[in-house]
Design a protein around this motif. Structure first.
Motif, PDB file in Angstrom:
ATOM      1  N   TRP A  48       0.875  -1.181   0.000  1.00 24.36           N
ATOM      2  CA  TRP A  48       0.000   0.000   0.000  1.00 24.36           C
ATOM      3  C   TRP A  48       0.912   1.231   0.000  1.00 24.36           C
ATOM      4  CZ3 TRP A  48      -4.400   1.298  -1.673  1.00 24.36           C
ATOM      5  CH2 TRP A  48      -5.061   2.449  -1.246  1.00 24.36           C
ATOM      6  N   SER A  49       1.011   1.891  -1.128  1.00 30.32           N
ATOM      7  CA  SER A  49       1.994   2.948  -1.331  1.00 30.32           C
ATOM      8  C   SER A  49       1.912   4.070  -0.289  1.00 30.32           C
ATOM      9  CB  SER A  49       1.847   3.527  -2.746  1.00 30.32           C
ATOM     10  OG  SER A  49       2.827   4.505  -2.994  1.00 30.32           O
ATOM     11  N   PRO A  50       0.726   4.539   0.095  1.00 29.73           N
ATOM     12  CA  PRO A  50       0.694   5.616   1.097  1.00 29.73           C
ATOM     13  C   PRO A  50       1.405   5.253   2.397  1.00 29.73           C
ATOM     14  CG  PRO A  50      -1.428   5.443   0.014  1.00 29.73           C
ATOM     15  CD  PRO A  50      -0.632   4.263  -0.442  1.00 29.73           C
ATOM     16  N   THR A  51       1.348   3.982   2.803  1.00 31.08           N
ATOM     17  CA  THR A  51       2.050   3.562   4.016  1.00 31.08           C
ATOM     18  C   THR A  51       3.561   3.664   3.818  1.00 31.08           C
ATOM     19  OG1 THR A  51       0.293   2.083   4.775  1.00 31.08           O
ATOM     20  CG2 THR A  51       2.522   1.612   5.562  1.00 31.08           C
ATOM     21  N   TRP A  52       4.057   3.139   2.706  1.00 28.33           N
ATOM     22  CA  TRP A  52       5.500   3.195   2.453  1.00 28.33           C
ATOM     23  C   TRP A  52       5.984   4.638   2.360  1.00 28.33           C
ATOM     24  CZ3 TRP A  52       8.574   5.012  -1.620  1.00 28.33           C
ATOM     25  CH2 TRP A  52       9.940   4.661  -1.528  1.00 28.33           C
ATOM     26  N   CYS A  53       5.172   5.494   1.765  1.00 28.24           N
ATOM     27  CA  CYS A  53       5.571   6.897   1.626  1.00 28.24           C
ATOM     28  C   CYS A  53       5.704   7.575   2.982  1.00 28.24           C
ATOM     29  CB  CYS A  53       4.573   7.637   0.737  1.00 28.24           C
ATOM     30  SG  CYS A  53       4.661   7.165  -1.007  1.00 28.24           S
ATOM     31  N   VAL A  54       4.762   7.326   3.876  1.00 29.92           N
ATOM     32  CA  VAL A  54       4.819   7.931   5.206  1.00 29.92           C
ATOM     33  C   VAL A  54       6.032   7.420   5.980  1.00 29.92           C
ATOM     34  CG1 VAL A  54       3.690   7.993   7.464  1.00 29.92           C
ATOM     35  CG2 VAL A  54       2.365   8.443   5.399  1.00 29.92           C
ATOM     36  N   LEU A  55       6.294   6.121   5.891  1.00 32.82           N
ATOM     37  CA  LEU A  55       7.349   5.514   6.698  1.00 32.82           C
ATOM     38  C   LEU A  55       8.737   5.654   6.100  1.00 32.82           C
ATOM     39  CD1 LEU A  55       5.578   2.223   7.876  1.00 32.82           C
ATOM     40  CD2 LEU A  55       5.752   4.414   9.069  1.00 32.82           C
ATOM     41  N   GLU A  56       8.830   5.729   4.760  1.00 33.90           N
ATOM     42  CA  GLU A  56      10.145   5.776   4.127  1.00 33.90           C
ATOM     43  C   GLU A  56      10.231   6.730   2.935  1.00 33.90           C
ATOM     44  OE1 GLU A  56      12.281   2.103   3.378  1.00 33.90           O
ATOM     45  OE2 GLU A  56      10.793   0.995   4.550  1.00 33.90           O
ATOM     46  N   GLY A  57       9.268   6.626   2.035  1.00 36.27           N
ATOM     47  CA  GLY A  57       9.369   7.294   0.740  1.00 36.27           C
ATOM     48  C   GLY A  57       9.468   8.802   0.790  1.00 36.27           C
ATOM     49  N   ASP A  58       8.717   9.428   1.689  1.00 37.66           N
ATOM     50  CA  ASP A  58       8.751  10.891   1.773  1.00 37.66           C
ATOM     51  C   ASP A  58      10.148  11.381   2.143  1.00 37.66           C
ATOM     52  OD1 ASP A  58       6.104  11.157   1.067  1.00 37.66           O
ATOM     53  OD2 ASP A  58       5.370  11.250   3.133  1.00 37.66           O
ATOM     54  N   ASP A  59      10.776  10.702   3.089  1.00 40.43           N
ATOM     55  CA  ASP A  59      12.124  11.102   3.509  1.00 40.43           C
ATOM     56  C   ASP A  59      13.140  10.914   2.387  1.00 40.43           C
ATOM     57  OD1 ASP A  59      11.250  11.835   6.005  1.00 40.43           O
ATOM     58  OD2 ASP A  59      11.814   9.948   6.976  1.00 40.43           O
ATOM     59  N   ARG A  60      12.866   9.975   1.503  1.00 43.68           N
ATOM     60  CA  ARG A  60      13.778   9.730   0.383  1.00 43.68           C
ATOM     61  C   ARG A  60      13.496  10.633  -0.815  1.00 43.68           C
ATOM     62  NH1 ARG A  60      13.964   3.107  -0.224  1.00 43.68           N
ATOM     63  NH2 ARG A  60      14.404   2.590   1.967  1.00 43.68           N
ATOM     64  N   GLY A  61      12.389  11.348  -0.761  1.00 42.38           N
ATOM     65  CA  GLY A  61      12.002  12.166  -1.900  1.00 42.38           C
ATOM     66  C   GLY A  61      11.621  11.317  -3.101  1.00 42.38           C
ATOM     67  N   SER A  62      11.025  10.155  -2.852  1.00 43.55           N
ATOM     68  CA  SER A  62      10.696   9.234  -3.932  1.00 43.55           C
ATOM     69  C   SER A  62       9.594   9.792  -4.827  1.00 43.55           C
ATOM     70  CB  SER A  62      10.234   7.889  -3.356  1.00 43.55           C
ATOM     71  OG  SER A  62       9.761   7.041  -4.385  1.00 43.55           O
ATOM     72  N   PRO A  63       9.761   9.717  -6.150  1.00 39.45           N
ATOM     73  CA  PRO A  63       8.701  10.162  -7.064  1.00 39.45           C
ATOM     74  C   PRO A  63       7.423   9.342  -6.925  1.00 39.45           C
ATOM     75  CG  PRO A  63      10.423   8.976  -8.256  1.00 39.45           C
ATOM     76  CD  PRO A  63      10.948   9.231  -6.876  1.00 39.45           C
ATOM     77  N   GLN A  64       7.537   8.158  -6.352  1.00 36.63           N
ATOM     78  CA  GLN A  64       6.352   7.333  -6.111  1.00 36.63           C
ATOM     79  C   GLN A  64       5.378   8.039  -5.186  1.00 36.63           C
ATOM     80  OE1 GLN A  64       7.141   3.232  -4.910  1.00 36.63           O
ATOM     81  NE2 GLN A  64       5.407   3.281  -3.507  1.00 36.63           N
ATOM     82  N   CYS A  65       5.879   8.966  -4.363  1.00 35.56           N
ATOM     83  CA  CYS A  65       5.065   9.620  -3.346  1.00 35.56           C
ATOM     84  C   CYS A  65       4.574  10.997  -3.773  1.00 35.56           C
ATOM     85  CB  CYS A  65       5.849   9.714  -2.042  1.00 35.56           C
ATOM     86  SG  CYS A  65       6.459   8.110  -1.457  1.00 35.56           S
ATOM     87  N   ASP A  66       4.850  11.392  -5.008  1.00 33.33           N
ATOM     88  CA  ASP A  66       4.349  12.679  -5.497  1.00 33.33           C
ATOM     89  C   ASP A  66       2.832  12.680  -5.505  1.00 33.33           C
ATOM     90  OD1 ASP A  66       6.956  13.422  -5.872  1.00 33.33           O
ATOM     91  OD2 ASP A  66       6.944  13.120  -8.056  1.00 33.33           O
TER      92      ASP A  66
END
Length: 214
Positions: free
Chosen positions: A38-56
């Motif tokens: 579930w992408s929103p979970t990964w973005c909150v826990l990891e992706g946002d801090d990495r600046g991942s385009p998946q979380c745009d």
């Protein structure tokens, strides 16, 4: 004392065997676990801090293909030796539509794909086919705010959307109090199969957080 020493030596050897678990023979496994994150979970826990385009915000990522993992009935192989070439940048980039980023596609090949006995092209093609075999419950795409739900509700939604699945063929995982993944067990021909004992254990939270798609 001799018996104690023998037991300690045996324990040491057993620990060494566990430590060297990676590097099994490629293609020697029992079934696949298809992991849907579930992408929103990964973005909150990891992706946002990495600046991942998946979380745009304009990415609109919900369930993404985390990976297609060769699995034993108990345990799994990883980092298997293979004579197959590594995927090109264009091949990994082409998987970003269902895997979120090319980086994830590369990592999945290096850790799991090399154990499939397939070429990188065949592995990615099979991964795409596996992703297409499962109907993703539409209800989660309609969320407009974060909610707390029992993890069992997520599993039930997958079962209702996929009548061919039985409860022991899909499992839900949680991380940091949030819904993390749905994992579906498939044969080498991508037919649903029961999960092994080490995979089938579900998250038991009754109040797992589920964030909406951005």
């Amino acid at each position: 004392m001799r018996l104690l020493g023998a037991l300690l030596v045996a324990a040491g050897l057993m620990q060494a065997d566990v430590a060297q678990a990676d590097g099994e023979r490629s293609g020697a496994f029992d079934y696949y676990v298809m992991s849907l994150s579930w992408s929103p979970t990964w973005c909150v826990l990891e992706g946002d801090d990495r600046g991942s385009p998946q979380c745009d915000d304009d990415r609109d990522a919900g369930w993404i293909l985390h990976g297609l993992w060769p699995q034993y009935h108990q345990g799994w192989p990883a980092y298997c030796p293979t004579n197959e070439r590594n995927p090109s940048r264009s091949e990994t980039a082409a998987m970003a539509d269902i895997m979120g980023t090319s980086g994830l596609a590369w990592h999945q090949w290096k850790k799991h794909g090399v154990c499939s006995g397939l070429s990188s092209t065949e592995y990615y093609d099979l991964s795409r086919q596996a992703f297409a075999t499962v109907n993703l419950p539409e209800v989660f795409e309609k969320l407009t705010k974060s909610v707390t739900v029992p993890a069992s509700v997520i599993e039930q939604a997958f079962l209702e959307a996929n009548p061919e699945l039985e409860p022991d063929m899909v499992t839900i995982t949680c991380r940091s109090g949030r819904i993390q993944e749905a994992r579906v067990c498939l044969s080498k021909d991508l037919e649903p199969v029961p999960c092994g004992r080490d995979v089938v254990k579900d998250c038991t939270l009754n109040d797992a957080l589920l964030d909406p798609i951005r």
